[in-house]
Design an enzyme around this catalytic site. Structure first.
Site, short mmCIF file in Angstrom:
data_model
loop_
_atom_site.label_atom_id
_atom_site.label_comp_id
_atom_site.label_asym_id
_atom_site.label_seq_id
_atom_site.Cartn_x
_atom_site.Cartn_y
_atom_site.Cartn_z
CD GLU A 193 -2.80 -1.38 2.35
OE1 GLU A 193 -2.85 -0.45 3.17
OE2 GLU A 193 -3.42 -2.45 2.49
CD1 TRP A 198 -1.84 2.88 5.03
CD2 TRP A 198 -3.10 4.31 3.85
NE1 TRP A 198 -2.27 2.21 3.90
CE2 TRP A 198 -3.05 3.07 3.16
CE3 TRP A 198 -3.84 5.36 3.30
CZ2 TRP A 198 -3.73 2.86 1.94
CZ3 TRP A 198 -4.49 5.15 2.10
CH2 TRP A 198 -4.44 3.91 1.43
CE1 TYR A 268 -9.84 -4.55 4.35
CE2 TYR A 268 -7.92 -3.71 3.15
CZ TYR A 268 -8.47 -4.55 4.11
OH TYR A 268 -7.66 -5.39 4.84
CD GLU A 292 -4.49 -5.85 3.75
OE1 GLU A 292 -3.25 -5.94 3.62
OE2 GLU A 292 -5.03 -5.00 4.48
CD1 TRP A 324 -7.43 -7.07 8.41
CD2 TRP A 324 -5.90 -7.90 7.01
NE1 TRP A 324 -6.19 -6.75 8.92
CE2 TRP A 324 -5.23 -7.25 8.08
CE3 TRP A 324 -5.14 -8.51 6.01
CZ2 TRP A 324 -3.83 -7.19 8.17
CZ3 TRP A 324 -3.75 -8.44 6.09
CH2 TRP A 324 -3.12 -7.78 7.16
CG ASN A 325 -7.64 -10.94 11.23
OD1 ASN A 325 -7.55 -9.76 10.90
ND2 ASN A 325 -6.89 -11.46 12.20
#
Length: 362
Positions: A193, A198, A268, A292, A324-325
């Site tokens: 990423e 971030w 996401y 991811e 992802w979890n």
């Protein structure tokens, strides 16, 4: 004359038949590390050929947590309880970059190795990521922005910052060495990423291109590659490049074809059919994965069956996904069973046929 002509045609026919009957030469996709272990070469080639199949062509995957802090087999157990299947790929993160520790290398933990070894021996493939602490500080600060001058100091092994980075890399390499000693290949995903704002290794402003920063990132990626590959002689790594789907400059940070085995997207999303970057990443001519994934709104309402359908319709070159979890997990959202039982999905236990990987389709 007619007889000679007939014989000539017969000879031509026989020669053509011989050429057509000759087996098609297999196309082998090798890891970028020319010294890769044979098992790693075999796995890499097998992964690259998955899109040629008509079914059983997308490996399922799940994140198991951060080593020592949150990592366990609980996520795999949750998925198995929800679907009756286990993820083909299971992820661990060695680096707990938020920890304030006396020495920055103490943020690195490799205790998930035992479970990863067992996962491999029982028919799965491990993946390792790194949320690295910020070497511009004594420890922690993995989300604290740094200037380009600070970045340069991190790249310089003679500085305090450079020595902090090297201390972390040394401990990471020690952990990876344990896996190599057991013949375990690893999907290795460092510095992910990077096109987001971030993490310290990435951009500092939202979708603001910084060419110097991009150059520094490439230097850092290559430094890690050469340290792991040349200095430490780790020959079991499959190198994964994974920008963020919701930011620009997805391929600008690409360190080059000689440093990357698999390209992917960390995505996401709410609409699985509207993920940005697939065409850009696949144009790099490397195997593609969703490295991811998870719902943007994590409230249990996301339907993962739509994700596998979107892969089939819009992203057919996908070779694996890693969800992802926690609240992003397929196990606590909708459609988990449909995802894991789709004809395209390949789960743990379906990778091997005895001592060999399932057949490659050319």
């Amino acid at each position: 004359m007619f007889k000679k002509h007939t014989i000539s045609l017969l000879i031509i026919f026989l020669l053509a038949s011989a050429v057509l009957a000759k087996p098609i030469e297999a196309h082998t996709v090798s890891p970028v590390n020319p010294n890769a272990q044979q098992t790693t070469k075999t796995v890499m080639n097998w992964l690259a050929h998955l899109p040629n199949r008509t079914e059983n062509r997308v490996l399922s995957g799940a994140f198991g947590g951060y080593s020592h802090d949150t990592f366990s087999m609980a996520e795999a157990d949750r998925i198995r309880s929800a679907t009756g299947q286990s993820p083909a790929i299971y992820g661990c993160d060695y680096a707990r970059g938020w920890l304030e520790t006396a020495n920055i290398e103490d943020s690195i933990d490799v205790s998930c190795n035992g479970d990863l070894m067992s996962y491999w021996k029982n028919g799965g493939i491990p993946q390792i990521s790194l949320h690295l602490a910020n070497p511009a500080f004594q420890s922690g600060h993995f989300k604290t922005p740094i200037t380009n001058d600070q970045y340069k100091k991190i790249l310089d092994s003679s500085t305090v910052e450079g020595k902090r980075l090297n201390a972390m890399l040394s401990k990471i390499a020690d952990g990876l060495q344990e896996l190599e000693n057991q013949g375990v290949p690893v999907l290795f995903r460092p510095l992910h990423e990077m096109n987001g704002e971030w993490f310290w290794w990435g951009l500092t402003s939202y979708n603001q291109k910084d060419n110097e920063r991009i150059s520094l990132y490439k230097q850092l990626y290559k430094k890690i590659y050469h340290y792991m590959t040349d200095t430490r002689g780790l020959d079991h790594l499959i190198w994964v490049y994974s920008p963020d789907a919701n930011r620009d400059f997805k391929t600008d940070f690409y360190p080059g074809a000689s440093y990357v085995d698999i390209v992917g997207l960390d995505a996401y999303f709410q609409d699985a059919y509207s993920i940005n970057g697939y065409d850009q990443l696949t144009a790099l001519n490397k195997p593609f994965a969703f490295t991811e994934v998870g719902p943007q709104t994590a409230n249990g309402s996301f339907d993962y069956s739509l994700f596998i359908n979107a892969i089939k319709q819009k992203y057919p070159k996908t070779i694996y996904f890693l969800a992802w979890n926690d609240e992003w997990s397929a196990a606590v959202n909708k459609g988990a069973s449909a995802l894991y039982h789709d004809s395209w999905t390949l789960n743990k236990g379906e990778i091997w046929n005895g001592d060999s990987l399932t057949p490659i389709v050319e």
